[in-house]
Write a protein that holds these residues in place. Structure first.
Motif, PDB file in Angstrom:
ATOM      1  N   THR A  84       0.986  -1.275   0.165  1.00 49.50           N
ATOM      2  CA  THR A  84       0.034  -0.210  -0.125  1.00 49.50           C
ATOM      3  C   THR A  84       0.938   1.139  -0.004  1.00 49.50           C
ATOM      4  N   VAL A  85       0.841   2.109  -1.102  1.00 48.22           N
ATOM      5  CA  VAL A  85       1.553   3.216  -1.210  1.00 48.22           C
ATOM      6  C   VAL A  85       0.836   4.421  -0.912  1.00 48.22           C
ATOM      7  N   VAL A  86       1.113   5.283  -0.241  1.00 44.52           N
ATOM      8  CA  VAL A  86       0.417   6.655   0.068  1.00 44.52           C
ATOM      9  C   VAL A  86       1.762   7.714  -0.442  1.00 44.52           C
ATOM     10  N   ARG A  87       1.545   8.637  -1.463  1.00 47.11           N
ATOM     11  CA  ARG A  87       2.459   9.506  -1.874  1.00 47.11           C
ATOM     12  C   ARG A  87       1.750  10.960  -1.666  1.00 47.11           C
ATOM     13  N   THR A  88       2.515  11.832  -1.122  1.00 45.78           N
ATOM     14  CA  THR A  88       1.940  13.497  -0.793  1.00 45.78           C
ATOM     15  C   THR A  88       3.058  14.318  -1.154  1.00 45.78           C
ATOM     16  N   ILE A  89       2.661  15.229  -1.784  1.00 42.96           N
ATOM     17  CA  ILE A  89       3.605  16.305  -2.234  1.00 42.96           C
ATOM     18  C   ILE A  89       3.154  17.743  -2.163  1.00 42.96           C
ATOM     19  N   ALA A  90       3.833  18.777  -1.589  1.00 35.80           N
ATOM     20  CA  ALA A  90       3.198  20.308  -1.871  1.00 35.80           C
ATOM     21  C   ALA A  90       4.509  21.123  -1.941  1.00 35.80           C
ATOM     22  N   SER A  91       4.183  22.145  -2.800  1.00 41.29           N
ATOM     23  CA  SER A  91       4.997  22.838  -3.357  1.00 41.29           C
ATOM     24  C   SER A  91       4.658  24.300  -3.269  1.00 41.29           C
ATOM     25  N   LYS A  92       5.461  25.308  -3.119  1.00 39.96           N
ATOM     26  CA  LYS A  92       4.954  26.940  -3.177  1.00 39.96           C
ATOM     27  C   LYS A  92       5.962  27.484  -4.057  1.00 39.96           C
ATOM     28  N   VAL A  93       5.734  28.263  -4.939  1.00 38.17           N
ATOM     29  CA  VAL A  93       6.708  29.143  -5.779  1.00 38.17           C
ATOM     30  C   VAL A  93       6.258  30.639  -5.817  1.00 38.17           C
ATOM     31  N   THR A  94       6.992  31.510  -5.907  1.00 37.56           N
ATOM     32  CA  THR A  94       6.593  32.807  -5.864  1.00 37.56           C
ATOM     33  C   THR A  94       7.467  33.604  -7.167  1.00 37.56           C
ATOM     34  N   MET A  95       6.760  33.837  -8.094  1.00 37.07           N
ATOM     35  CA  MET A  95       7.692  34.605  -9.120  1.00 37.07           C
ATOM     36  C   MET A  95       6.682  35.754  -9.640  1.00 37.07           C
ATOM     37  N   GLN A  96       7.398  36.927  -9.863  1.00 36.00           N
ATOM     38  CA  GLN A  96       6.748  38.169 -10.439  1.00 36.00           C
ATOM     39  C   GLN A  96       5.687  38.383  -9.507  1.00 36.00           C
ATOM     40  N   ASN A  97       5.694  38.390  -8.315  1.00 35.88           N
ATOM     41  CA  ASN A  97       4.887  38.697  -7.306  1.00 35.88           C
ATOM     42  C   ASN A  97       3.698  37.910  -7.361  1.00 35.88           C
ATOM     43  N   ALA A 111      14.019   0.743  -1.218  1.00 37.42           N
ATOM     44  CA  ALA A 111      13.722   2.082  -0.597  1.00 37.42           C
ATOM     45  C   ALA A 111      12.247   1.871   0.100  1.00 37.42           C
ATOM     46  N   THR A 112      12.251   1.947   1.364  1.00 39.61           N
ATOM     47  CA  THR A 112      10.772   2.039   1.936  1.00 39.61           C
ATOM     48  C   THR A 112      10.202   3.100   2.549  1.00 39.61           C
ATOM     49  N   SER A 113      11.095   4.264   2.581  1.00 37.65           N
ATOM     50  CA  SER A 113      10.785   5.486   3.143  1.00 37.65           C
ATOM     51  C   SER A 113      11.516   6.459   2.640  1.00 37.65           C
ATOM     52  N   ALA A 114      11.138   7.759   2.398  1.00 39.37           N
ATOM     53  CA  ALA A 114      11.667   8.787   2.004  1.00 39.37           C
ATOM     54  C   ALA A 114      10.847  10.108   2.424  1.00 39.37           C
ATOM     55  N   SER A 115      11.341  11.087   3.247  1.00 44.33           N
ATOM     56  CA  SER A 115      10.694  12.270   3.713  1.00 44.33           C
ATOM     57  C   SER A 115      11.873  13.445   3.513  1.00 44.33           C
ATOM     58  N   PHE A 116      11.501  14.581   2.740  1.00 48.37           N
ATOM     59  CA  PHE A 116      12.253  15.549   2.364  1.00 48.37           C
ATOM     60  C   PHE A 116      11.475  16.855   2.432  1.00 48.37           C
ATOM     61  N   LYS A 117      12.093  18.031   2.761  1.00 48.37           N
ATOM     62  CA  LYS A 117      11.700  19.263   2.678  1.00 48.37           C
ATOM     63  C   LYS A 117      12.761  20.495   2.566  1.00 48.37           C
ATOM     64  N   GLY A 118      12.575  21.179   1.736  1.00 43.35           N
ATOM     65  CA  GLY A 118      13.555  22.387   1.752  1.00 43.35           C
ATOM     66  C   GLY A 118      13.459  23.491   0.787  1.00 43.35           C
ATOM     67  N   PRO A 119      14.072  24.411   0.735  1.00 46.28           N
ATOM     68  CA  PRO A 119      13.951  25.573  -0.075  1.00 46.28           C
ATOM     69  C   PRO A 119      14.172  25.396  -1.565  1.00 46.28           C
ATOM     70  N   LYS A 135      20.655  35.171 -11.756  1.00 47.52           N
ATOM     71  CA  LYS A 135      19.831  36.028 -10.944  1.00 47.52           C
ATOM     72  C   LYS A 135      18.351  35.541 -10.530  1.00 47.52           C
ATOM     73  N   GLU A 136      18.234  35.387  -9.248  1.00 42.41           N
ATOM     74  CA  GLU A 136      17.224  34.964  -8.805  1.00 42.41           C
ATOM     75  C   GLU A 136      15.845  35.479  -9.458  1.00 42.41           C
ATOM     76  N   LYS A 137      14.825  34.733  -9.792  1.00 43.16           N
ATOM     77  CA  LYS A 137      13.538  35.146 -10.459  1.00 43.16           C
ATOM     78  C   LYS A 137      12.260  34.620  -9.690  1.00 43.16           C
ATOM     79  N   GLY A 138      12.686  33.581  -8.693  1.00 45.19           N
ATOM     80  CA  GLY A 138      11.468  33.040  -8.017  1.00 45.19           C
ATOM     81  C   GLY A 138      12.162  32.280  -6.793  1.00 45.19           C
ATOM     82  N   SER A 139      11.170  32.115  -5.837  1.00 46.49           N
ATOM     83  CA  SER A 139      11.583  31.232  -4.825  1.00 46.49           C
ATOM     84  C   SER A 139      10.348  30.601  -4.085  1.00 46.49           C
ATOM     85  N   GLY A 140      10.876  29.673  -3.288  1.00 47.67           N
ATOM     86  CA  GLY A 140       9.570  28.714  -2.578  1.00 47.67           C
ATOM     87  C   GLY A 140       9.946  27.920  -1.663  1.00 47.67           C
ATOM     88  N   ASP A 141       9.386  26.618  -1.749  1.00 45.12           N
ATOM     89  CA  ASP A 141       9.517  25.580  -0.896  1.00 45.12           C
ATOM     90  C   ASP A 141       8.858  24.410  -1.173  1.00 45.12           C
TER      91      ASP A 141
END
Length: 292
Positions: A60-73, A256-264, A273-279
């Protein structure tokens, strides 16, 4: 063993989609754990044995993903969830050849700024398929009534779940020898491209990578991981993500039976030159039962 792949990196401007997995039921699929096993001593070693799961293995596999990116306001939020139960019907020494896939949930959501959230549900969601891998690696599928499914659905099944039927290379980045607690590994880029499920097209690179064998348990081992992933886009923009988290493997099988990551994450142009950022955050859990 993979669903899609361990960490398929499917990145679009406005969101980063990544994946992983975990087991919560003790023991490797198709392998009965030894009774009264105690945790190894602090100076213990561990050896990996790679194999495919046996017929009767149920995951039984459960995968969840969340991301947020801000570009040009403007901020874009992307989320996705996958839940699938698969039962191995046939396998050989290296891979699963036939399995039933019960797709419980498969959807994504996206929201731009304060606009209403949009939800997209895959046509596979809520259905059961029997999927077979042919000698040439192509997949075919039947529905729960035994009828051949449309090619459009087979394409989606291949995109989402082909990793179940691939040769397991989850631990290919590790040396072929016993590993010691506390060992540090700096895997080469090509090994990480495979591990994270990225396309080997020269557009994805990893640097500053460090894998440390943190814990040796009775049935699994844990690595702490840090690496920076960079992906190039056709318009010249680059996405950089700092991946930090952990990976858990079953040595007796090599999954591989588990992975958990987060970051910028940051988006930069050709001049740097930075054009956008998020996590972002993601996790992938996989629970085995019914193995024989």
């Amino acid at each position: 063993m993979r669903v899609g792949s361990l960490l398929p990196v499917i990145v679009v401007l406005g969101g980063a989609l990544l994946a992983c997995k975990r087991t919560e039921a003790g023991g490797a699929p198709g392998v009965s754990p030894e009774p009264n096993v105690t945790a190894p001593a602090a100076n213990a070693e561990v050896t990996f044995q790679r194999r495919a799961p046996k017929a009767g293995t149920r995951g039984t596999v459960v995968r969840t993903i969340a991301s947020k990116v801000t570009m040009q306001n403007q901020t874009v939020r992307d989320n996705s969830r996958t839940e699938v139960v698969y039962t191995v019907k046939t396998s050989d020494e290296h891979r699963v050849l036939k399995a039933d896939l019960d797709v419980k949930e498969l959807y994504s959501t996206s929201q731009t700024g304060t606009n209403a959230e949009k939800k997209t549900v895959s046509p596979l969601s809520g259905s059961v398929y029997t999927v077979t891998r042919s000698d040439d690696g192509k997949l075919s599928a039947q529905d729960s009534g035994g009828s051949k499914v449309a090619s459009s659905l087979v394409k989606l099944i291949t995109e989402e779940f082909s990793g179940i039927f691939d040769k397991n290379e989850d631990t290919a980045f590790l040396p072929d020898r016993p590993l010691k607690l506390g060992e540090k590994f700096v895997p080469p880029n090509d090994a990480l491209v495979k591990l994270f499920g990225a396309k080997d097209d020269g557009k994805t690179t990893f640097d500053g990578s460090e894998f440390i064998l943190k814990e040796i348990g009775a049935t699994d081992v844990t690595f702490t991981v840090s690496t920076t992933l960079t992906q190039k886009f056709p318009n010249g923009l680059r996405l950089r993500m700092k991946l930090m988290g952990s990976l858990v493997f079953i040595p007796n099988g090599g999954w591989a039976t588990s992975a958990s990551f987060k970051g910028p994450l940051t988006v930069v142009d050709t001049a740097g030159k930075e054009k956008g950022s998020g996590d972002f955050t993601f996790s992938f859990t996989q629970a085995f039962d019914g193995s024989n």
